[in-house]
Scaffold this active site. Structure first.
Site, PDB file in Angstrom:
ATOM      1  N   GLU A 194      33.526  38.413  86.930  1.00 30.96           N
ATOM      2  CA  GLU A 194      34.046  37.083  87.265  1.00 30.96           C
ATOM      3  C   GLU A 194      34.702  37.056  88.642  1.00 30.96           C
ATOM      4  OE1 GLU A 194      32.239  36.796  84.188  1.00 30.96           O
ATOM      5  OE2 GLU A 194      33.927  38.119  83.793  1.00 30.96           O
ATOM      6  N   ASN A 278      26.863  39.784  83.260  1.00 29.72           N
ATOM      7  CA  ASN A 278      26.405  38.549  83.886  1.00 29.72           C
ATOM      8  C   ASN A 278      26.305  38.668  85.406  1.00 29.72           C
ATOM      9  OD1 ASN A 278      29.498  38.460  83.509  1.00 29.72           O
ATOM     10  ND2 ASN A 278      29.164  36.973  85.142  1.00 29.72           N
ATOM     11  N   ASP A 320      26.359  32.977  80.942  1.00 29.00           N
ATOM     12  CA  ASP A 320      27.277  34.122  80.856  1.00 29.00           C
ATOM     13  C   ASP A 320      27.008  34.957  79.613  1.00 29.00           C
ATOM     14  OD1 ASP A 320      29.453  35.825  81.665  1.00 29.00           O
ATOM     15  OD2 ASP A 320      30.664  34.893  80.111  1.00 29.00           O
TER      16      ASP A 320
END
Length: 598
Positions: A194, A278, A320
């Site tokens: 992230e 991801n 995701d």
């Protein structure tokens, strides 16, 4: 059904006698002893199956609390303890304390290690300050700290033997995964998808901590550690620049593909297996292409790190659906033929069975019936889209600044890192699952090192018309079918344990340890611990008695609202609103609870 992978039964002896390709002899031998729990995954095959059978389906209802231990830390307690002889090693979330407890002396603390870490690492830990466990080998305990330091501790006194820096929190790199010792190396992944991290798995020398090799999830071939002519995907060579061709410009450098899940190992094939996460950002319109090799199962040689085969489960991920969940290794009959299998329950809601030697795809099926983003995987080997999921256009999130509604599963997947178990007695996998859908609105985001690189706003909720957010299921990996299912009010965020006593254990977010019949799923026992359970159930034998141990301490992605005191429904990457009711059932804690028969 009793023919399963080496480290869990008699088959281990045969491979060990063959030398196991110079594997860590000590660890393989120790893993054959069901009285101990010497690896974070229980065994190299990741089956989380124990041959202990003092606790059975007939007597498990008599379980009592034998003793408890406070970790002294709040936030989410993932992972579980190690048991080696008469000593138990217990870990905690940030600041990552480690305790050695004397099982011969009322769990007396033999030593404690608590690293001094910069608290600024906490804001760059995506989904709570969790740590998934310790590893042991060569008289050392290995810990991957939140600040990415891999530390080797003397198992006798807790003193630091060596340490190695695996990443840089200033760039968003953090450490949450459990180390795995393979041969003479300690393997560890990295978190930070992230934050646009260029993720990797790294091997360190067991004796010195020297870095031996590092394999990234995307980029040039030498960065990936692949051979374009020998590394295969679905039986065909991946070819030169297989990853670079699927990214726009230099975006692979901030491409994510993190590796914070579990590692398994087949000593006979000399291959390790793990998954990548991801691609960054969560806004798919900003990264056209398949974004290889994010969302991928890797089979690598542990000596060199070079990949033998890869399989990408969710090309150009739009939801995701990280691929980091465990790879469970079994030897079974499939299609009338004995095969070396790998079974993987992915975040995307599909359960996969592959040949772990060749990477051939054998089964791909939904393990939650509410999965709707795909109608299934193209299994036609002559098709140009063979092995790819067939995306349902209605649930694509490709359009930016549009709120795409009703996508199942949610970003936390039909299963996250909470590990499944496999029993050779039943031939079934026991899978803790999430039963959650989402709305997903992507927006444009720019990259700044050390700052969130998400680019999407989410909300999560149970499937329409239903109230339960989790199920605990039994799964037939050969057919891709659910055999039985136990609904739970909240996601089952605990790792499972299967035993030779015919009992399967798991924990719930409300804090219950539960025992169910391995054949039917019938509930046989439950006990509410002081806090929600996101840890993994462990069993061991000491003094002639079998024990069950579980860490409780609510948190993780599902419990981030409670753990971090968040109230905005869209906070915690959408989980806070979806699990708001959890605060009515449990509170923060940090405790090990150990059970035994009277």
């Amino acid at each position: 059904m009793r023919n399963f992978l080496l480290t869990t039964c008699v088959g281990a002896v045969a491979v060990f006698a063959m030398g196991a390709a110079h594997a860590n002899d000590e660890l393989i031998k120790m893993s054959q002893n069901p009285k101990d729990w010497v690896m974070p995954t229980g065994n190299y095959a990741n089956t989380r199956y124990s041959q202990l059978k003092q606790i059975t389906a007939q007597n498990v209802g008599k379980l009592q609390v034998a003793w408890t231990f406070s970790t002294g830390v709040l936030r989410g307690h993932e992972g579980g303890p190690l048991v080696i002889g008469n000593v138990m090693y217990v870990h905690g979330p940030f600041p990552n304390p480690v305790y050695a407890l004397d099982l011969n002396n009322e769990a007396k603390i033999l030593w404690k290690y608590e690293p001094k870490q910069d608290p600024n690492v906490i804001p760059v830990m995506c989904c709570d300050t969790v740590n998934r466990g310790l590893a042991y080998a060569d008289g050392k305990i290995f810990l991957h700290q939140a600040d990415t330091t891999l530390v080797a501790l003397d198992a006798k006194d807790g003193k630091v033997v060596w340490q190695a820096k695996n990443g840089d929190p200033a760039k968003g790199e953090t450490g949450t995964s459990a180390p795995m010792v393979i041969k003479d190396k300690v393997l560890i992944g990295i978190s930070g998808g992230e934050f646009g991290v260029d993720c990797h798995v790294t091997a360190y020398d067991l004796k010195s901590g020297r870095r031996v090799w590092r394999a990234h999830s995307q980029g040039p071939d030498d960065h990936l550690l692949v051979d374009p002519e020998k590394t295969t995907a679905l039986g065909k060579p991946i070819g030169k620049d297989s990853s670079l061709k699927t990214w726009q410009g230099d975006q692979w450098k901030t491409g994510g593909g993190c590796t914070w899940g579990w590692i398994s190992y087949d000593p006979q094939l000399n291959l390790i297996y793990y998954g990548s996460g991801n691609p960054s950002t969560w806004n798919p319109s900003q990264r056209p292409g398949d974004n290889k090799w994010s969302m991928t199962i890797f089979a690598r040689n542990p000596d060199t790190g070079v990949a033998k085969w890869v399989y990408q489960m969710t090309p150009h991920d739009e939801w995701d659906y990280d691929g980091v969940n465990e790879m469970i290794l079994t030897d079974q009959q499939i299609g009338g033929q004995s095969r070396k299998l790998l079974t993987h329950f992915d975040r995307n809601g599909l359960g996969y069975t592959l040949d772990r030697d060749t990477g051939e795809l054998l089964v791909a099926a939904k393990f939650d019936p509410k999965v709707n983003w795909t109608s299934g995987v193209d299994m036609n080997k002559s098709s140009p889209t063979y092995g790819r999921p067939k995306v349902v256009p209605e649930y694509s999130t490709e359009k930016q600044d549009v709120n795409h509604k009703g996508i199942c599963p949610a970003a936390l997947g039909s299963k996250d890192e909470q590990p499944a178990a496999y029993s050779p007695d039943t031939g079934l996998f026991y899978v803790p699952t999430n039963h959650v859908c989402m709305d997903y609105e992507p927006f444009r985001v720019s990259y700044t090192a050390g700052q969130p690189y998400v680019g999407a706003t989410l909300s999560m909720y149970p499937p329409p018309g239903e109230s339960n957010m989790g199920n605990f299921i039994a799964w037939d990996g050969n057919t891709g079918k659910i055999v039985w299912s136990v609904p739970e009010q909240f996601s089952v965020w605990s790792g499972a344990l299967a035993t030779a006593g015919g009992v399967v254990f798991y924990g719930t977010l409300e804090g219950y340890l539960k025992a169910v019949d391995a054949k039917t799923g019938k509930e046989l026992y439950k006990f509410k611990t002081p806090s929600g359970i996101i840890g993994n159930v462990t069993t061991y034998e000491h003094g002639g008695k079998q024990y069950i141990a579980i860490l409780s301490g609510v948190g993780g992605w599902a419990g981030i609202g409670l753990a971090a005191g968040l109230t905005d429904p869209t906070a915690g990457l959408g989980a806070v609103g979806g699990y708001a009711a959890l605060r009515n059932y449990t509170s923060l804690g940090g405790q090990l609870t150990v059970f035994a028969l009277p």
